[in-house]
Design an enzyme around this catalytic site. Structure first.
Site, PDB file in Angstrom:
ATOM      1  N   SER A   1       0.820  -1.201   0.000  1.00 42.39           N
ATOM      2  CA  SER A   1       0.000   0.000   0.000  1.00 42.39           C
ATOM      3  C   SER A   1       0.862   1.262   0.000  1.00 42.39           C
ATOM      4  O   SER A   1       1.672   1.451  -0.910  1.00 42.39           O
ATOM      5  CB  SER A   1      -0.975  -0.030   1.188  1.00 42.39           C
ATOM      6  OG  SER A   1      -1.964   0.963   1.071  1.00 42.39           O
TER       7      SER A   1
ATOM      8  N   ASP B   1      -9.530  -4.811  -5.160  1.00 35.03           N
ATOM      9  CA  ASP B   1      -8.873  -3.615  -4.639  1.00 35.03           C
ATOM     10  C   ASP B   1      -9.141  -2.426  -5.559  1.00 35.03           C
ATOM     11  O   ASP B   1      -8.949  -2.518  -6.772  1.00 35.03           O
ATOM     12  CB  ASP B   1      -7.364  -3.877  -4.543  1.00 35.03           C
ATOM     13  CG  ASP B   1      -6.602  -2.773  -3.843  1.00 35.03           C
ATOM     14  OD1 ASP B   1      -7.230  -1.786  -3.428  1.00 35.03           O
ATOM     15  OD2 ASP B   1      -5.374  -2.906  -3.726  1.00 35.03           O
TER      16      ASP B   1
END
Length: 337
Positions: free
Chosen positions: A161, A262
């Site tokens: 991330s 995602d």
């Protein structure tokens, strides 16, 4: 009378007008462990710098400690996720992930604890992580676990991330500046990289004016209020006009991973393709995990898909001789888990 809220991004973070911050979804902080009962990995915390305050948690597998006379093992410098404003190298979920990865890959890991926004707005975290990597490479004699067990011909970096975003920034900086002692980054893995931009791509069009779009823009303004270009700043959008040339990234192997559910999935795919088409002379691979969401391998660390994916990361860090031979011939491919 309660404190007045300046910014609130639920269920993640609340910032008050007096400057105080509540992190609402962080995993609990846990101490290091001399012998993790699940993996046998040992960990300890170290101070890299007093000013600025940068620390790290180091992990070493039992099999490495027991066979210290054997050849040294790769070393991974890792940057945790959390949208630049949450989580910690010392948290429960990060420690669980690091223990499992260190054990499966049989490598030394140094997980950097960098300063968080909004108290320390970007680009501070980029500087902290670069300083942490330089410390690992340039001051290895100061830390026994590093100097005794780490092979500095096999230095890797990685992140998930926001940590993957930071890893990209580090690769660009390593490519342009290098390191004083000639050490090179052999490889990097970027898991669910936190990239964005003002123009929707792929499936992002269905998110416009919805929660994901609002969260991405709001978080970026919170963590980097002075960012030139807003969400098209090259730190967040590595393919924006004026962004550094991806051909200059300072590593020879790259693994980019995305997850089907995602919302930044298409950004990761775009990034991988842009690297491949940039003229960069390394070997790249894209892994696309079906049926999973952002950072599932950390947040759902007990799931079978998480275990399989962490094994995939481990195999990237320590490929077998046949994989090394094949990777020279095949520069880019995509696989699914």
């Amino acid at each position: 009378m309660g404190k007045e809220i300046a910014t609130e991004i639920l269920p993640y973070i609340r910032v008050y007008k007096d400057g105080s911050v509540e992190r609402l979804a962080d995993s609990p902080i846990v101490p290091p462990c001399a012998d993790d009962p699940e993996t046998g990995v040992s960990s300890k915390d170290i101070v890299i710098s007093q000013d600025p305050p940068i620390s790290a948690r180091i992990y070493i597998p039992k099999q490495v400690r027991q066979h210290y006379r054997h050849p040294k093992v790769p070393i991974l410098v890792y940057f945790h996720g959390g949208a630049f404003c949450s989580e910690s190298a010392f948290s429960f979920v990060e420690t669980k992930f690091m223990n499992r990865l260190a054990s499966l890959a049989n490598v030394v890991i140094v997980s950097i604890e960098y300063r968080l926004a909004p108290e320390h707005p970007l680009p501070i975290c980029y500087h902290d992580c670069w300083a942490g990597l330089q410390w690992v490479i340039s001051h290895s004699d100061e830390e026994h676990w590093v100097s005794t067990y780490a092979d500095f011909d096999r230095v890797y970096i990685g992140g998930d991330s926001a940590g993957a975003n930071i890893a990209h920034s580090v690769l660009i900086r390593a490519g342009s500046k290098g390191f004083r002692n000639g050490v090179k980054i052999k490889g990097a893995f970027l898991t669910h990289p936190y990239f964005w931009g003002s123009e929707p791509i792929g499936y992002e069009s269905k998110y416009v004016e919805n929660r994901e779009e609002v969260v991405m823009s709001t978080v970026w303004h919170l963590v980097y209020p002075e960012a030139a270009g807003g969400v098209d700043n090259p730190m967040l959008n590595p393919v924006a006009p004026g962004a550094p040339n991806l051909a200059g990234m300072g590593c020879s192997r790259l693994l980019v991973s995305v997850a089907e559910k995602d919302w930044v999935r298409d950004r990761g795919i775009l990034y991988h393709n842009a690297v491949k088409e940039s003229g960069w002379q390394g070997e790249s691979e894209l892994v696309d995990v079906e049926g999973e969401d952002h950072s599932f391998h950390i947040l759902l660390h007990k799931s079978e898909n998480a275990k399989k994916f962490i094994k995939r990361l481990a195999s990237f860090l320590v490929p077998c001789e046949e994989d090394e031979k094949n990777s020279i011939q095949v520069r880019s491919c995509a696989s699914r888990i």
